[in-house]
Design an enzyme around this catalytic site. Structure first.
Site, PDB file in Angstrom:
ATOM      1  N   ARG A   1      12.860   6.176  36.068  1.00 42.46           N
ATOM      2  CA  ARG A   1      12.411   4.860  36.552  1.00 42.46           C
ATOM      3  C   ARG A   1      13.529   3.833  36.596  1.00 42.46           C
ATOM      4  NH1 ARG A   1       6.452   3.473  34.007  1.00 42.46           N
ATOM      5  NH2 ARG A   1       5.390   5.384  34.674  1.00 42.46           N
TER       6      ARG A   1
ATOM      7  N   ASP B   1       8.818   7.055  39.788  1.00 42.05           N
ATOM      8  CA  ASP B   1       7.836   7.296  38.747  1.00 42.05           C
ATOM      9  C   ASP B   1       7.448   8.767  38.870  1.00 42.05           C
ATOM     10  OD1 ASP B   1       5.589   7.624  37.183  1.00 42.05           O
ATOM     11  OD2 ASP B   1       4.540   5.859  37.929  1.00 42.05           O
ATOM     12  N   VAL B   2       7.785   9.579  37.868  1.00 39.93           N
ATOM     13  CA  VAL B   2       7.618  11.026  37.991  1.00 39.93           C
ATOM     14  C   VAL B   2       6.158  11.451  37.949  1.00 39.93           C
ATOM     15  CG1 VAL B   2       9.902  11.475  37.012  1.00 39.93           C
ATOM     16  CG2 VAL B   2       7.891  11.439  35.499  1.00 39.93           C
TER      17      VAL B   2
ATOM     18  N   LYS C   1       9.393  21.493  24.185  1.00 41.72           N
ATOM     19  CA  LYS C   1       8.344  21.434  23.172  1.00 41.72           C
ATOM     20  C   LYS C   1       8.154  19.972  22.741  1.00 41.72           C
ATOM     21  CE  LYS C   1      11.007  20.714  19.325  1.00 41.72           C
ATOM     22  NZ  LYS C   1      10.842  19.712  18.269  1.00 41.72           N
TER      23      LYS C   1
ATOM     24  N   ASP D   1       6.360  19.205  15.065  1.00 42.80           N
ATOM     25  CA  ASP D   1       7.715  19.186  15.612  1.00 42.80           C
ATOM     26  C   ASP D   1       8.447  20.495  15.383  1.00 42.80           C
ATOM     27  OD1 ASP D   1      10.077  17.879  16.755  1.00 42.80           O
ATOM     28  OD2 ASP D   1      10.882  17.915  14.717  1.00 42.80           O
TER      29      ASP D   1
ATOM     30  N   HIS E   1       9.078  26.297  16.637  1.00 43.86           N
ATOM     31  CA  HIS E   1      10.286  26.974  16.164  1.00 43.86           C
ATOM     32  C   HIS E   1      10.008  27.997  15.063  1.00 43.86           C
ATOM     33  CE1 HIS E   1      12.494  24.301  18.633  1.00 43.86           C
ATOM     34  NE2 HIS E   1      12.559  23.286  17.808  1.00 43.86           N
TER      35      HIS E   1
END
EC number: 1.1.1.49
Length: 450
Positions: A43, A84-85, A135, A222, A227
């Site tokens: 953006r 704007d994706v 992730k 996280d 992981h």
């Protein structure tokens, strides 16, 4: 090899911290085609030259050893488009110049993955394009399933790369060689001989300005959900027929399906959560997590998580797998420890400690603790550690990940059903924590943990 890498969210931290240095390492190694290009989309209102200048500054900070020729070669490949994706019209305009298949990298908050995928679906990407997703994949099991459905509306599964750079680490890959190319290990790689397995990723770094992401995730989402469970799958999987992406991921999936999270009535005994208070790491003061900029204390986000799960199959029945990760700890510890059972009979006067195999993940090394006759009294045992240290990888893990994407090799990426299984394992734990079944502990920054 795909020529165009499109990065949605190109102004973000991931691009500067990982993607640009990875491309630079590939370029320095002569592994990029002369026609390789990177198109950044975000953006911010900037032009190509401003984007290239920002990239030069990021490379100077993240990869200062690169020569000027490499930096110029990489930055000359960069272009930028403002969009704007999540808006299909704006994204279509930004991608209008693509002449062939592209690899589209979602370097975005996971909260807008689905919106970005829908915009991509409507933008008519060139046939044969690929999608790269960071992730965490979704915010839960239901969300991961919805995201998979949205992705499969535009991309075939073999064209989807749910990347986990842990899978490209040298020692992680060496798990495969260690287990399946050495007759000495695989016969004892089971519950008859293994007492427990620890998978640990302790970090001395604190939040590092990532509250915008981390405070909405926490240690369990996280690190553990992706992981650490992927490392568990490699340790616990059955031997694959080949190292093709289908065979390897099928066997990983078998292991993930067999994981059983702790039962509700044992959640407090088999899981723990904590967050750091004020302290110091390496002589530097660290504020309490709740005092870090951008943290909302009401979220009760953990910075430390330890979970013990079981793998409910013939090979591993009864063996606890302990998964541990934390931030702002006094000593970084990144390793997989396979703890073997003691010998069934001990003729020596002193009890011999059980053997341990340590796979150190950073830096890369393997060590095996064995018992030998002592140098003094030959009937007393001495503990000896056999070490093998590896030279640094020629390419960092992220460079291997990017190269696999460009070449269309999904072996080092996570399949859709694997991502969903990770959420199946952690969701009961998250629910128990949210209900207060497991109290939040604390530990001073720079300590060994709770």
């Amino acid at each position: 090899m795909i020529q165009d890498l499109v990065v949605l969210g190109a102004s973000g931290d991931l691009t500067g911290r990982y993607l640009l240095p990875a491309l630079a390492r590939l370029d320095a190694a002569g592994l990029l085609d002369d026609r390789q290009r990177l198109l950044g989309v975000d953006r911010d209102d900037r032009d190509d030259d401003e984007f290239r200048a920002a990239a030069r500054a990021r490379l100077a900070r993240r990869a200062p050893d690169l020569g000027e020729e490499t930096v110029r070669s990489v930055t000359d490949r960069l272009r930028y488009r403002r969009a704007d994706v999540t808006d299909a019209g704006q994204l279509s305009a930004a991608l209008a110049d693509l002449s062939g298949p592209a690899a589209v990298y979602l370097a975005l908050p996971n909260t807008i993955f689905q919106a970005a995928v829908r915009a991509l679906t409507a933008s008519a990407l060139p046939a044969g394009s690929r999608l790269v997703v960071e992730k965490p994949f979704g915010a839960g099991l239901a969300d991961a399933r919805q995201l998979n459905e949205a992705i499969h509306g535009c991309f075939a599964e073999d064209d989807v790369f749910r990347v986990d750079h842990f899978l490209a680490k040298q020692t992680v890959l060496n798990v495969l060689g260690l287990r399946f190319a050495n007759r000495v290990f695989e016969p004892v790689w089971n519950a008859l001989h293994v007492a427990a397995v620890d998978i640990v990723w302790d970090e001395s770094v604190a939040l590092e300005g990532r509250a915008g992401y981390y405070d909405g995730a926490g240690a369990l989402k996280d690190m553990t959900q992706n992981h650490l469970l992927q490392l568990l799958a490699l340790i616990a999987m059955e031997p694959p027929t080949s190292l093709s992406h289908r065979d390897l991921r099928d066997r990983k999936m078998d292991a993930l399906r067999a994981i059983r999270p702790p039962p509700v009535d044992r959640m407090a005994a088999l899981t723990s959560r904590a967050r750091y208070t004020a302290g110091s790491v390496g002589g530097q003061p660290v504020p309490a997590y709740v005092a870090e900029s951008g943290v909302d204390a009401a979220r009760n986000t953990e910075t430390f998580a330890e979970v013990t799960v079981s793998v409910d199959n013939w090979r591993w029945a009864g063996v606890p797998f302990r998964l541990r990760t934390g931030k702002a700890l006094g000593r970084p510890r990144r390793e997989i420890v396979v703890r073997f059972r003691p010998t069934p009979h001990q003729p020596f006067p002193d009890a011999a400690p059980a053997n341990q195999l340590r796979l150190r993940l950073d830096p890369d090394a393997i060590s095996l603790d064995v018992n030998l006759n002592g140098a003094g009294d030959p009937f007393c045992l001495e503990r000896v550690q056999l070490d093998a240290r590896f030279p640094a990888q020629q390419l960092p893990p992220y460079a291997h990940v990017v190269l696999a994407v460009l070449h269309g090799d999904p072996t080092l990426s996570i399949r859709g059903d694997e991502a969903e299984e990770g959420w199946r394992v952690v969701e009961p734990i998250l629910a128990a924590w949210a209900d207060g079944a497991v109290p939040m502990q604390s530990y001073p920054a720079g300590s060994a943990g709770p």
